[in-house]
Scaffold this motif. Structure first.
Motif, short mmCIF file in Angstrom:
data_model
loop_
_atom_site.label_atom_id
_atom_site.label_comp_id
_atom_site.label_asym_id
_atom_site.label_seq_id
_atom_site.Cartn_x
_atom_site.Cartn_y
_atom_site.Cartn_z
N THR A 1 0.83 -1.20 0.00
CA THR A 1 0.00 0.00 0.00
C THR A 1 0.86 1.25 0.00
O THR A 1 0.68 2.15 -0.83
CB THR A 1 -0.92 0.06 1.25
N VAL A 2 1.83 1.29 0.92
CA VAL A 2 2.62 2.52 1.12
C VAL A 2 3.36 2.90 -0.16
O VAL A 2 3.40 4.07 -0.54
CB VAL A 2 3.62 2.32 2.27
N VAL A 3 3.94 1.91 -0.80
CA VAL A 3 4.76 2.20 -1.97
C VAL A 3 3.98 2.05 -3.28
O VAL A 3 3.91 2.98 -4.08
CB VAL A 3 6.01 1.28 -1.99
N HIS A 4 3.38 0.91 -3.49
CA HIS A 4 2.88 0.62 -4.83
C HIS A 4 1.48 1.17 -5.10
O HIS A 4 1.23 1.70 -6.17
CB HIS A 4 2.96 -0.88 -5.11
N ILE A 5 0.59 1.02 -4.16
CA ILE A 5 -0.76 1.56 -4.41
C ILE A 5 -0.71 3.09 -4.42
O ILE A 5 -1.25 3.74 -5.31
CB ILE A 5 -1.77 1.05 -3.35
N SER A 6 -0.01 3.66 -3.45
CA SER A 6 0.03 5.12 -3.40
C SER A 6 0.64 5.70 -4.68
O SER A 6 0.13 6.67 -5.24
CB SER A 6 0.80 5.59 -2.16
N SER A 7 1.71 5.09 -5.17
CA SER A 7 2.34 5.62 -6.38
C SER A 7 1.53 5.26 -7.62
O SER A 7 1.42 6.06 -8.56
CB SER A 7 3.77 5.11 -6.52
N GLY A 8 0.94 4.08 -7.63
CA GLY A 8 0.17 3.65 -8.81
C GLY A 8 -1.04 4.54 -9.04
O GLY A 8 -1.41 4.85 -10.18
N VAL A 9 -1.67 4.95 -7.96
CA VAL A 9 -2.85 5.79 -8.07
C VAL A 9 -2.45 7.23 -8.43
O VAL A 9 -3.12 7.90 -9.21
CB VAL A 9 -3.64 5.73 -6.75
N ALA A 10 -1.32 7.66 -7.87
CA ALA A 10 -0.82 9.00 -8.23
C ALA A 10 -0.47 9.03 -9.72
O ALA A 10 -0.64 10.07 -10.39
CB ALA A 10 0.41 9.33 -7.39
N ALA A 11 -0.01 7.91 -10.23
CA ALA A 11 0.32 7.82 -11.65
C ALA A 11 -0.93 8.03 -12.50
O ALA A 11 -0.92 8.72 -13.53
CB ALA A 11 0.93 6.45 -11.96
N LEU A 12 -2.03 7.44 -12.05
CA LEU A 12 -3.29 7.62 -12.77
C LEU A 12 -3.68 9.10 -12.78
O LEU A 12 -4.06 9.66 -13.83
CB LEU A 12 -4.38 6.80 -12.08
N ALA A 13 -3.53 9.73 -11.64
CA ALA A 13 -3.84 11.16 -11.56
C ALA A 13 -2.98 11.95 -12.55
O ALA A 13 -3.48 12.85 -13.26
CB ALA A 13 -3.61 11.66 -10.13
N CYS A 14 -1.70 11.63 -12.61
CA CYS A 14 -0.80 12.34 -13.53
C CYS A 14 -1.21 12.13 -14.98
O CYS A 14 -1.24 13.08 -15.78
CB CYS A 14 0.63 11.87 -13.35
N ALA B 1 -5.08 17.22 -6.47
CA ALA B 1 -5.06 18.55 -5.87
C ALA B 1 -3.69 19.21 -6.07
O ALA B 1 -3.59 20.37 -6.51
CB ALA B 1 -5.38 18.45 -4.38
N ILE B 2 -2.62 18.47 -5.78
CA ILE B 2 -1.28 19.05 -5.92
C ILE B 2 -1.03 19.45 -7.37
O ILE B 2 -0.54 20.55 -7.66
CB ILE B 2 -0.21 18.04 -5.45
N LEU B 3 -1.36 18.54 -8.29
CA LEU B 3 -1.13 18.83 -9.71
C LEU B 3 -1.94 20.05 -10.16
O LEU B 3 -1.46 20.87 -10.95
CB LEU B 3 -1.50 17.62 -10.57
N SER B 4 -3.15 20.17 -9.65
CA SER B 4 -3.99 21.30 -10.05
C SER B 4 -3.38 22.62 -9.62
O SER B 4 -3.36 23.60 -10.38
CB SER B 4 -5.39 21.17 -9.43
N VAL B 5 -2.85 22.63 -8.43
CA VAL B 5 -2.22 23.86 -7.93
C VAL B 5 -1.01 24.22 -8.80
O VAL B 5 -0.85 25.36 -9.23
CB VAL B 5 -1.81 23.70 -6.46
N ILE B 6 -0.17 23.22 -9.06
CA ILE B 6 1.03 23.51 -9.85
C ILE B 6 0.65 23.95 -11.27
O ILE B 6 1.25 24.86 -11.84
CB ILE B 6 1.96 22.27 -9.91
N LYS B 7 -0.37 23.30 -11.80
CA LYS B 7 -0.82 23.66 -13.15
C LYS B 7 -1.23 25.13 -13.19
O LYS B 7 -0.88 25.86 -14.12
CB LYS B 7 -2.01 22.77 -13.53
#
Ligand SMILES: Nc1ncnc2c1ncn2[C@@H]1O[C@H](COP(=O)(O)OP(=O)(O)O)[C@@H](O)[C@H]1O
Ligand SMILES: Nc1ncnc2c1ncn2[C@@H]1O[C@H](COP(=O)(O)OP(=O)(O)O)[C@@H](O)[C@H]1O
Ligand SMILES: Nc1ncnc2c1ncn2[C@@H]1O[C@H](COP(=O)(O)OP(=O)(O)O)[C@@H](O)[C@H]1O
Lengths: 113, 457, 457, 457, 113, 113
Positions: free
Chosen positions: C210-223, C420-426
């Protein structure tokens, strides 16, 4: 229009480009090729197996110029590329029937500038 | 790098038994006696499997740095010299790997001389399974010997970055052969050998700032001066031919450097862990600050820059790794990259052809790290080995001037000897390839092979 | 991943002294007392050199995974983006390597909050040589800290596969900086930190599913969603530029993953060994089943497929490695590849441009592995840490629903925060390079360098 | 490679407590009894964390050799076959990684038969956390099992160098699947398994000279004979496509070989250290002597030669590593390169197409090393395992003839079985690709992908 | 027969190939080249050393067609390759005296199809 | 002078070079190219994504020879490069107006030898 194809030593490319620049010739296309001719190859060994490699790395520089410029350009290339040792390369000239700038559709000499 | 005192202290601490209220007095007494007996045994030389495991691994890691260095350097040269540059590293695994066992270890570590070892351990006579209490009381003596071998292998390979793309291969082998005997072994003895004068003086070098990086960095300067500049210096064609190779090399170096620095604790101790943390932290900080410097100077952070910064940080923390805390290691890491970067720009302006920036990274990094040790070292991190705290930790200049002496002595010695060795070889056989061979590339002309046939045939 | 309970149990078992018939009664008594004293000492924090050696090595191995990941990803992009992709990984070694020491470790592991750590260990204050009995009773606290650092480094680097070939480098650095603080640290605390709510709930995550793979995998989808598709998606030109680089990367990942998974036993114990076996077996099974799926689907097994399968298997076994036996790990390995393969085909059909399949490999693999832990976990393998057996081992859904909660909570949290983070940076600076820069390649336009000059000059 | 006798002796020695004059008599007695009890416990199976740490690391290192081998071999083929050659190694990590757990370990190590193991440990039933006193008394049985797995993985991959660039991928998988069962498992049992006839006979093979190198080297000969020559053999086009890849592969192999050889001491002992030193020294000496041979034969030392020499030296020292001292390892290293070099020249003259010289390196190296063990083995290095000294150390031919028997038996057995297996596959499905597919390259025709797209698109 | 040499942007190759396909022109040879012209180069930095690289990656596509087809083909290429920005490239036309299919020995126009 | 451009299979290069050698033609320039034509491409798969690649690796060999030698050279190349299967390639001939040896400045036919 004349197409000038010069086959030169790779480490002469910088000098040749500078010489063309000095003439105001900026348009050119450069290709990595391998050549054989009088220059003898070097022997390579892989686990004792010997290969005499007579295709050596060369650069082919192509530039299409107006008839008027051709001689001058050839001269510039020749001077810049020469070392006097075997393997300096060749220059070939041939006729181009038409040239066209993709961006604007200009044709003929005006496509070259 | 290691002393029996430190070792005994830390192990002693680790093994100290705390009696519980429930334990009867007699047991306490017995335990105390038992503890003493164990301590005695420790000193008289039993092997700790955990320490031995860590030191075997560290030896393997440091060995792996040399192929890593081969990649790091070879990626930065032109494709026609890629194998030549690779061989500069790989051949040291062969040559020094052998000479170290024959005489190198003895010249560096045997005896009690102040300038150089003696021949007592020639061919590893007397270097056996039993631990050597002077250097490594909890691991086999052979383990300590082979760990040190890996340092002796990589050090001359580091020099090769300065002489890339124009030195005769035979001359390179002769140079490194002599340099290894005449420079590396003495300096290693000065700093780490029993009786060595810098060790006796109290100068600190945890994992080889002077022995490895200053000595090689200065020798690199000598090589660049003696060989002269490559043809076409300054033109586009000298750009690196494969930056991914260089980054992979930096990755392997970073990985292996844990063996280099944390291994220098000579055991799987809290000290090793502390050195490990300092190493990683300084590398990270330096990679980041190199990226920042580039961002400011040219507008863009590069991959080559991040890799270079990481290596500069690893170099700089090397002498300090076992004496400084994490915050100090951040400062050391952040500071080294601007220093190295400026040194490299200076080099370009001087048109000195230190091809792959050995001076800028290893001499500057090693010297800065050695001096930073004189600023940041603290007994809080290493009570066993730090005699005087660094300047910033209230120790005054006691340590600092010793560090400066060590830097200066090593630099002068290595520079003078390197020039001398190169001059002799130049006289006898020449050191630089012909103009034509340089143009054709060293792979073909020195080794009779080429790196790549990537196109389909 | 670690608990003092497990540690004490297993070490205790290992040290239990069996009295022999020849031993007199008094000795037995003394030994028992001695044993208790040793136990006490264990708890009060002496260092085991074997455990420390293994954890230092594991830390080095996990660090080495990040350059491995750089190769794995960079081989799959076009040559004009090879350095950009490399930098996505390498820069995390620099940035997170520093921020972890400054505040990351504290935010993740200090205190007893249920949602996030506190600032007690800021700048590693109080994180020293003495073991922390909550996390790692037999190794220096600094060792545990630096081991955890390596996980924090690689996790944001994993995300980068989704955003390859089109994200601004500055935006990438800003995103990962914030993500590391706002997503990684909290989730690490939930799962592994003392007091963390998922840990308290009893959800299991041995080495970071969860800590490494799910969190990063889902963030990847967001990106992927926020950035949109690359130009020319679907055309031939998006084929990997160097598959050997990707396979080497997979090899380094496999190698390093032993540190990742077997290291998560926090000692050189039988549990580490069991996790090691599960890791290797699942990777092998998944590589084989990916090859089989390809053979069926397209007629030919590919090298890229074998490498992808191995990584998918390694991801899937990560949460389960210390709780399941070898046969379960075979099943997990065999099952993940068809799942990942189908997810990737689905992605292509949806024309979602998760460039290097982070969702298909890490989110799918991590989720499947977390749920498989709820099916296959057994006290027979890990009596110290498994509270309820998995569904297939007679534990009912007690563990399974906890696992599902952990997956869902992590996925929702990471997805929302990432968007949320990506939206702010965008809003502030934009996240995507211009069309022209994308066509020219990110190496030249973002970093001002190119990967290769392979032809002779 | 391992025996409970050796282990007990060396551990016993390490733990022997030396009473000090200050210790009272009663304590001495108690300590003696305590020592006995500890010994007893040792035998009955407690885990040493240091030994376990080293063996976990060694397992990881040996696994890493297989991607290293992939690079070593793949660099030597033409670019159109780079992935095919890579897959020959990588697919063994997948296939044998799985079959070893299912039946391979059982067939090799369970039971007490003289020719092959039994099915007692099928699917690792009974292979758990408790040490196996026959093979590895101080580490978990699972650790020993997975360490052995890595040897079983790399051995068939070694063969693949002979069949490169022309074998059908399906046929390769079928061949290695059967070979692993019918050749590897029996030979491993003969040499290392309890009851194995070569072990019982007293033949020595420290880390796999017969089991790994002779068996694969002879199988390579069988493959070369059965497949026939590649098109265009002898023409320039068969030159290596990427020598830097091969050198990197050699570097990884050297690094991993420390796990292979020093790991074969099955603990972090003085013996491991001695084997580590022998390994490094022989590799160095052989790399140097290969360079010297080339210098004499063709005028130039090559990078490919240095890498080949290093690997030849590593092969040759493998059977001897734990039985010989450093000077013997130098002799072995110096001698193997001329032998291998000549064998390779002979091959070329015979126009036998052993594409990447598996016979010249592994069969010649393994046989020479096995026989050299009969010459140089000495109880001074390994009192626990050497029954008869080698010929040069006063042991007469007692050991030498046993070594010759082991070489001959392994060679004949592996050759015959390899020919038989290949013949069956040839009959059923063919073993060689079509002329057209060979010309097009195996990457495209067997795997449907290509290695490189290095040019900008 | 006319030889058409088009120097185009690498990422336009797919579009150009599709356009030629639409015309039924399948025979072509493609070469990775580097070109300089009006398009300005990008600056590269290696450890602070600045290189202004004005040879940019281009694709050269060569196809020999019958006189009749030539204009149509040039038009198709030009349309597919244009972006309107500097660096779109050039098309050159020149005369080929003979063509020969190695497999069959056919000569002239029929060797091209 | 005639420029002969032959597009051949990569693994025929050795044979063609040998054939030219036999005629005494040593000067030549060799380029790695990719070609499409009648020969069908191979399908590649990357994680299940299918790419039908119809640009296949070829070698382009260029040699400029005197008018007299041209036919003989073309014949030699054709024979050495043929396998009879689709994809053997093409030979194109065109006129070169002048040639120049950089080393010596020689022009015309004498620059070729
Ligand atoms: N007749 C030719 N046709 C095409 N290219 C040629 C010809 N002759 C020479 N070349 C090219 O010119 C290069 C240099 O020619 P070479 O004969 O070695 O030296 P030099 O031009 O100094 O006599 C060759 O490597 C080859 O690439
Ligand atoms: N005179 C020329 N001869 C040969 N190639 C040329 C010439 N001029 C331009 N080219 C090629 O065309 C490419 C594009 O030309 P450039 O002048 O940059 O843009 P544009 O065609 O839009 O004016 C160049 O990179 C070069 O490869
Ligand atoms: N009209 C053409 N112009 C330029 N190159 C061509 C042309 N036709 C074919 N080629 C080149 O010749 C190669 C072989 O052609 P192909 O049609 O596949 O086989 P064949 O020549 O046997 O009919 C192609 O891959 C391409 O490189």
């Amino acid at each position: 229009m004349i197409k000038i194809e010069a086959i030169i030593r790779p480490n002469k490319l910088d000098d040749v480009k500078a010489a063309l620049d000095a003439l105001g010739v900026q348009g050119m296309t450069v290709i990595h090729v391998m050549g054989s001719g009088k220059q003898r190859g070097r022997t390579q060994h892989y686990r004792g197996q010997e290969y005499i490699v007579n295709l050596l790395d060369k650069i082919k520089l192509e530039t299409v110029v107006s008839d008027a410029e051709a001689d001058q350009v050839v001269k510039a290339i020749t001077q810049a590329a020469a070392t006097g040792d075997i393997g300096d390369g060749k220059v070939f000239m041939s006729r181009i029937d038409n040239a066209l700038r993709i961006r604007t559709g200009e044709q003929g000499d005006s496509a070259l500038k | 790098m290691t002393s029996s005192i430190r070792k005994r202290l830390s192990t002693g601490a680790g093994k100290r038994l705390v009696a519980r209220p429930v334990a009867v007095a007699i047991l306490s007494t017995l335990l105390l006696l038992l503890h003493r007996a164990l301590e005695a045994q420790q000193v008289s030389g039993s092997i700790d499997t955990g320490d031995t495991a860590w030191m075997l691994v560290s030896s393997a890691l440091v060995l792996f740095m040399t192929p890593g260095l081969a990649l790091f350097y070879a990626g930065m040269v032109r494709s026609k010299n890629v194998l030549s540059t690779t061989m500069h590293s790989f051949s040291m695994m062969a040559m020094v790997g052998l000479t170290w066992v024959l005489w190198g270890y003895s010249l560096s570590f045997s005896g009690h001389g102040s300038l150089i070892g003696d021949l007592g351990w020639l061919g590893l006579r007397g270097v056996g399974a039993a631990p050597n209490p002077d250097y490594a009381p909890t691991i086999p003596h052979t383990t300590y010997m082979i760990y040190q071998a890996m340092f002796a292998i990589i050090t001359p390979a580091l020099i090769s970055g300065a002489l890339a793309e124009r030195m005769k291969f035979g001359a390179y082998m002769a140079f490194t052969f002599l340099w290894s005997i005449l420079v590396y072994c003495p300096v290693a003895h000065w700093v780490w050998g029993t009786g060595g004068w810098l060790r006796t003086l109290g100068a600190l070098d945890f994992a080889g700032g002077t022995v490895v990086h200053i000595s090689s960095g200065v020798a690199a300067l000598a090589c660049a001066l003696m060989l002269g500049r490559r043809q076409h210096l300054g033109s586009e064609e000298l750009a690196p031919h494969n930056v991914t190779m260089t980054v992979l090399g930096a990755g392997i170096l970073w990985f292996g450097w844990f063996g280099f620095n944390a291994g220098s604790a000579i055991g799987a101790s809290a000290l090793a862990s502390s050195a490990f943390v300092a190493t990683n932290t300084a590398a990270a900080a330096a990679a980041l600050s190199w990226m920042a410097v580039e961002r400011l100077a040219t507008g863009k952070a590069t991959a080559l820059g991040a890799a270079s910064g990481a290596v500069a940080g690893l170099v700089a923390i090397t002498p300090a790794a076992g004496y400084v805390g994490p915050v100090s290691s951040i400062i050391i890491g952040l500071a080294i990259s601007p220093l190295s970067y400026c040194a490299i720009q200076l080099k370009s302006r001087l048109r000195l052809d230190d091809a792959l920036d050995v001076v800028g990274v290893h001499f500057v990094g090693g010297s800065f790290g050695a001096i930073a040790t004189g600023l940041f070292a603290t007994k809080a991190i290493n009570p066993g080995m730090v005699r005087y705290n660094g300047l910033f930790f209230g120790g005054g200049v006691q340590l600092l001037w010793r560090q400066i002496v060590a830097v200066a002595a090593t630099a002068v010695f290595s520079f003078a000897l390197s020039i001398a060795i190169l001059s002799v070889i130049k006289l006898l056989s020449g050191i630089r390839v012909t103009r034509e061979d340089e143009a054709m590339g060293l792979d073909l002309t020195q080794h009779g092979e080429v790196g790549y046939h990537l196109e389909a045939v």
